[in-house]
Structure formats: structure tokens, C-alpha cells
Scaffold this active site. Structure first.
Site, mmCIF file in Angstrom:
data_model
loop_
_atom_site.group_PDB
_atom_site.id
_atom_site.type_symbol
_atom_site.label_atom_id
_atom_site.label_comp_id
_atom_site.label_asym_id
_atom_site.label_seq_id
_atom_site.Cartn_x
_atom_site.Cartn_y
_atom_site.Cartn_z
ATOM 1 N N ASP A 270 10.061 -4.068 -3.306
ATOM 2 C CA ASP A 270 9.625 -5.582 -2.070
ATOM 3 C C ASP A 270 8.643 -6.674 -2.064
ATOM 4 O O ASP A 270 8.544 -6.658 -2.000
ATOM 5 C CB ASP A 270 8.828 -3.952 -1.350
ATOM 6 C CG ASP A 270 8.777 -4.835 -0.776
ATOM 7 O OD1 ASP A 270 9.471 -5.856 0.012
ATOM 8 O OD2 ASP A 270 7.918 -4.608 0.360
ATOM 9 N N LYS B 152 13.550 -12.696 -0.790
ATOM 10 C CA LYS B 152 12.597 -12.834 0.147
ATOM 11 C C LYS B 152 13.143 -14.310 0.116
ATOM 12 O O LYS B 152 13.811 -15.247 -1.023
ATOM 13 C CB LYS B 152 11.224 -13.171 -0.514
ATOM 14 C CG LYS B 152 10.565 -11.745 -0.558
ATOM 15 C CD LYS B 152 10.486 -11.000 0.297
ATOM 16 C CE LYS B 152 9.781 -9.797 0.217
ATOM 17 N NZ LYS B 152 9.540 -8.457 1.393
ATOM 18 N N PRO C 16 0.735 -1.336 0.400
ATOM 19 C CA PRO C 16 -0.241 -0.197 0.213
ATOM 20 C C PRO C 16 0.703 0.764 0.079
ATOM 21 O O PRO C 16 0.298 1.959 -0.032
ATOM 22 C CB PRO C 16 -1.072 -0.309 1.034
ATOM 23 C CG PRO C 16 0.244 -0.627 2.305
ATOM 24 C CD PRO C 16 0.824 -1.568 1.081
HETATM 25 C C1 LIG Z 1 4.988 -6.857 0.690
HETATM 26 S S1 LIG Z 1 4.655 -5.635 -0.813
HETATM 27 C C2 LIG Z 1 5.225 -4.457 -0.565
HETATM 28 C C3 LIG Z 1 4.709 -3.786 0.401
HETATM 29 C C4 LIG Z 1 5.248 -2.681 0.223
HETATM 30 N N1 LIG Z 1 6.762 -2.018 0.230
HETATM 31 C C5 LIG Z 1 4.865 -1.155 1.137
HETATM 32 O O1 LIG Z 1 6.184 -0.983 2.774
HETATM 33 O O2 LIG Z 1 3.886 -0.902 1.731
HETATM 34 C C6 LIG Z 1 4.506 -6.515 -1.674
HETATM 35 C C7 LIG Z 1 3.384 -5.819 -3.331
HETATM 36 O O3 LIG Z 1 4.176 -6.725 -4.151
HETATM 37 C C8 LIG Z 1 3.040 -6.968 -4.843
HETATM 38 N N2 LIG Z 1 3.481 -7.575 -6.076
HETATM 39 C C9 LIG Z 1 3.755 -8.780 -6.000
HETATM 40 N N3 LIG Z 1 4.197 -9.471 -7.214
HETATM 41 C C10 LIG Z 1 4.343 -8.211 -8.399
HETATM 42 C C11 LIG Z 1 4.018 -7.666 -9.526
HETATM 43 N N4 LIG Z 1 4.661 -9.140 -10.730
HETATM 44 N N5 LIG Z 1 4.057 -6.779 -10.103
HETATM 45 C C12 LIG Z 1 3.702 -5.758 -9.185
HETATM 46 N N6 LIG Z 1 3.688 -6.019 -7.973
HETATM 47 C C13 LIG Z 1 3.158 -6.861 -7.699
HETATM 48 C C14 LIG Z 1 1.784 -7.282 -4.538
HETATM 49 O O4 LIG Z 1 0.893 -6.341 -5.377
HETATM 50 C C15 LIG Z 1 2.751 -6.382 -2.867
HETATM 51 O O5 LIG Z 1 1.235 -5.584 -3.114
#
Ligand SMILES: C[S@@+](CC[C@H](N)C(=O)[O-])C[C@H]1O[C@@H](n2cnc3c(N)ncnc32)[C@H](O)[C@@H]1O
Length: 376
Positions: A285, A314, A229
């Protein structure tokens, strides 16, 4: 004092042991790492006298990924008398004093425990014990300096129970400057997620304070892959950057309100910087295989799409240390093969869980024709 005590997040003791074995062996030092699972502490016992001190000076602390602190320590003092725990501790320092001049440059005493749930109760004891111990050390002529000197040392007592501790020291120019190796950060009330603290800690760890405003400012553009978010985007916007936030999810309304973001609901692996925009910072991330992320970052750097990046790898797998080594090596090889010069650092931060955070900064650039060009 022929052991190194290394703190870590509980559950990562094996990674610390593998890492310290490697780093010591690179310097021709051999020893034995004592690993007790979920203790948050690894003791590396060197076979030869003086070698723990050598490692504490020669292994750059910022090159250790999984260790939060590196301390030269004595054997464990056990069965300490609750009426007088101080004398045996002072005695340990007296034993090294005649042939260890840095003791005269000692600046602080940290009475610590490993960071485990059980140790929380011990922390209160450690706090109380600090004052009388500090006074006793001062009486001996140590801890004379008021301000923390880079050339000095910090004294440590690492309690494993209220009647048992390791006694030792760390070098101020080669240790974590934080008590227990943990930076205490305050969660900003208006941040969209707790993971904001990961990027805040990463910036604190990888970028010298005096360089921060030069390296992160309102004239810069950032891309945040996997942004929702918005905890990481928040840290960049807070420092003035305009951020392309890439994620199919929803960004916090408070970030839209700043006017400093553009939400791009796209796949982070396919996203490219908008035409004619030179991106300064890439942060990432996304929860994905570490080797895929490393390869993605390398693509951005090789294409000249960004100059600096902070990203997470990760680590849900068993062989975490090997995985990290492979990914970082892969990244370094891909960049080196194209003539790029860079600075690469990685750390298992306090706010990281099953993951590490990596920082890479280009020292030269990639021209459009693919030939490396040196930055001015
Ligand atoms: C751990 S959360 C990130 C949290 C963020 N760094 C924060 O501080 O709020 C991981 C995010 O990566 C996104 N995500 C995963 N694979 C993705 C992709 N291929 N492209 C774009 N977003 C991706 C997910 O939708 C999720 O919102």
C-alpha cells in the site's frame, strides 16, 4: 430496456464510460455513454435492441474495474405521480415480461440511488418505498423466491429524484451482490487504521469465502510493504499469518503484542524475503507511481518470492483509466514473457479513494533456474 446503468464513486464517471465503451466494443456492441460529472452514475445507451442485456450477461462483472454495479435499465421514468409511483414501474416490467423469462426467477427488489451526498436524503425515501413496491411486484407473480438464486435476477429501481427513476434488473451470477454495489463493513475497533477496511474488502471481493481459510491461514507468511501503522498487517495477522511489516514508520503496539509480526524498517523497493523463508502473500500500500509498484510486484512474482499479492495503485493523475490499463498490461506482459500463468483482477473498491486495488494469483510457479514450472 436498452441501457446499462453503472454505479461508481463520484468523480470516476469518465473512467466508467471509457471502460464500458471498450468492453462493449470488444463484443461488437456500440453505444453512447452519458456522463454527468459527480453523479456516481453512468448510463450507457446501446444502439441496437437487446444489446444491453447481452452486455449484462457477457461482460464478466469482475472484469469491470471502475463500476460498482451493472444493471439493464429502461428509459428514465420522469414526473412520477407522488400518489402512485408504483403503476408506471410495474408497467415497465409488464412490457418485458412476455419475452423475458428470467423475470420469473427474480429474487429481490433493490430501490437504490447513486452514492452521492445529495442522494443521501433520497435513501430514506427509497427504503420506505421498497415495501409497497415489493408487495406490488409479488402480486404480479414476481419475486417468488425466498433465497437468492445464482441463476436468478435482482430487480432494481434507481431513483435520481423522488419523482424519477430507472427500472431494470441485474443478473445474480454477474453483478455485485451488495445493495448499491457497496459492501457494508464494520471497522474493527482494535485495528490500527481505517485503511484496514481496504484490505478486508479486497479479500472479500477477490477470494471466494469458501477458499479463504485455505488461501490465508496460520501456516503462511506475508510481507506488507508500506505497512505502517498496520491496518493491512492487522487483516493478515487476524487470519493467522506471520507478517514481515516493511516501513520506516512505527507499527501499532497492539500488532507487536500479537507476536505475529516482525517490523523491518527498510525501503520497500529494496526489501527481499528473509533467507530460507517462502513468502505466500505480498501486500503493498505504498504511495508511489503505479508503474513502479506494478514493476515491483512483477519482480516478486518472477523471482518466486511470493505466489499471491494484493496491492494498490494510487491514481492522482488525470488519465486514470489509461494509466491503469498500461500498468496492468505491463505487469501481464512481464509475467507472460516468463511463462507464468496467473489470475489478475482489479477493482475500484468502495474503501478506495484515488486508487484501485489489484489481486494477482500465480497458477504455476517459477523454478530457481528461471524455467516456468506448473504447480500441482
Ligand atoms: C498509505 S500508508 C499505508 C497504510 C497501511 N496499509 C495501513 O493499513 O495502516 C503508506 C505507507 O507507505 C510507507 N512507504 C512509502 N514509501 C515507502 C518505501 N519506499 N518503503 C517502505 N515504506 C514506504 C509510508 O511510510 C506509509 O507508512
Amino acid at each position: 430496456m436498452n441501457k446499462l446503468a453503472l454505479y461508481c464513486r463520484i468523480g470516476f464517471e469518465k473512467e466508467v464510460a471509457a471502460e464500458i465503451n471498450d468492453k462493449a466494443a470488444e463484443r461488437g456492441v456500440f453505444g453512447f455513454a452519458r456522463v454527468q460529472e459527480n453523479s456516481g452514475l453512468v448510463i450507457f445507451e446501446c444502439y441496437q435492441a437487446g444489446e444491453a442485456d447481452l452486455l449484462a450477461r457477457e461482460i464478466p462483472f469482475n472484469q469491470l474495474i471502475f463500476a460498482r454495479q451493472m444493471i439493464v435499465v429502461s428509459d428514465l421514468l420522469q414526473d412520477l405521480n407522488p400518489e402512485d409511483r408504483i403503476s408506471p414501474i410495474i408497467e415497465k416490467y409488464r412490457q418485458i415480461a412476455p419475452h423475458f423469462s428470467p423475470l420469473k426467477q427474480s429474487t429481490e427488489i433493490w430501490v437504490e440511488t447513486a452514492d452521492t451526498n445529495e442522494a443521501k436524503a433520497l435513501s430514506a425515501f427509497c427504503r420506505k418505498f421498497t415495501v409497497p413496491l415489493r408487495q406490488a411486484l409479488k402480486k404480479e407473480g414476481w419475486l417468488k423466491f425466498k433465497e437468492i438464486k445464482r441463476s436468478g435476477i435482482t430487480l432494481h429501481c434507481v431513483f435520481t429524484a423522488n419523482n424519477a427513476c430507472y427500472v431494470g434488473y441485474s443478473y445474480n451470477n454477474n453483478h455485485s451482490a451488495h445493495f448499491m454495489g457497496i459492501p457494508r463493513l464494520k471497522f474493527p475497533a482494535d485495528a490500527p487504521s481505517r485503511s484496514t477496511l481496504k484490505l478486508e474488502e479486497a479479500i472479500l471481493t477477490f477470494i471466494p469465502k469458501e477458499d479463504e481459510s485455505k488461501r490465508l491461514n496460520e501456516n503462511m507468511l506475508g510481507v506488507d510493504l508500506g505497512a505502517c501503522p498496520g491496518g493491512w498487517t492487522y487483516q493478515l495477522v487476524r487470519r493467522g499469518l506471520f507478517v514481515y511489516a516493511v516501513d520506516h514508520g512505527k507499527m501499532a503496539a497492539s500488532l507487536h503484542d500479537t507476536g505475529r509480526i516482525e517490523h523491518c524498517p527498510e525501503d520497500g523497493f529494496k526489501f527481499q524475503p528473509p533467507k530460507r523463508k517462502q513468502i505466500d502473500w505480498l501486500v503493498c500500500d505504498m504511495v508511489e507511481q503505479p508503474s513502479r509498484i506494478a514493476h515491483l510486484i512483477s519482480k516478486w512474482l518472477l523471482n518466486g518470492w511470493c505466489r499471491e499479492s494484493i496491492f494498490n495503485l494510487k491514481l492522482p493523475m488525470k488519465k486514470r483509466y489509461q494509466e491503469v490499463r498500461q500498468c496492468l498490461q505491463q505487469l501481464a506482459e512481464e509475467l507472460t514473457a516468463q511463462g507464468l500463468i496467473f489470475r489478475l483482477q482489479a477493482k475500484h473498491l468502495y474503501h478506495d479513494r484515488e486508487e484501485i486495488t489489484v489481486h494477482i494469483q500465480l497458477k504455476n510457479g517459477q523454478a530457481k533456474n528461471g524455467q516456468p514450472k506448473t504447480a500441482v
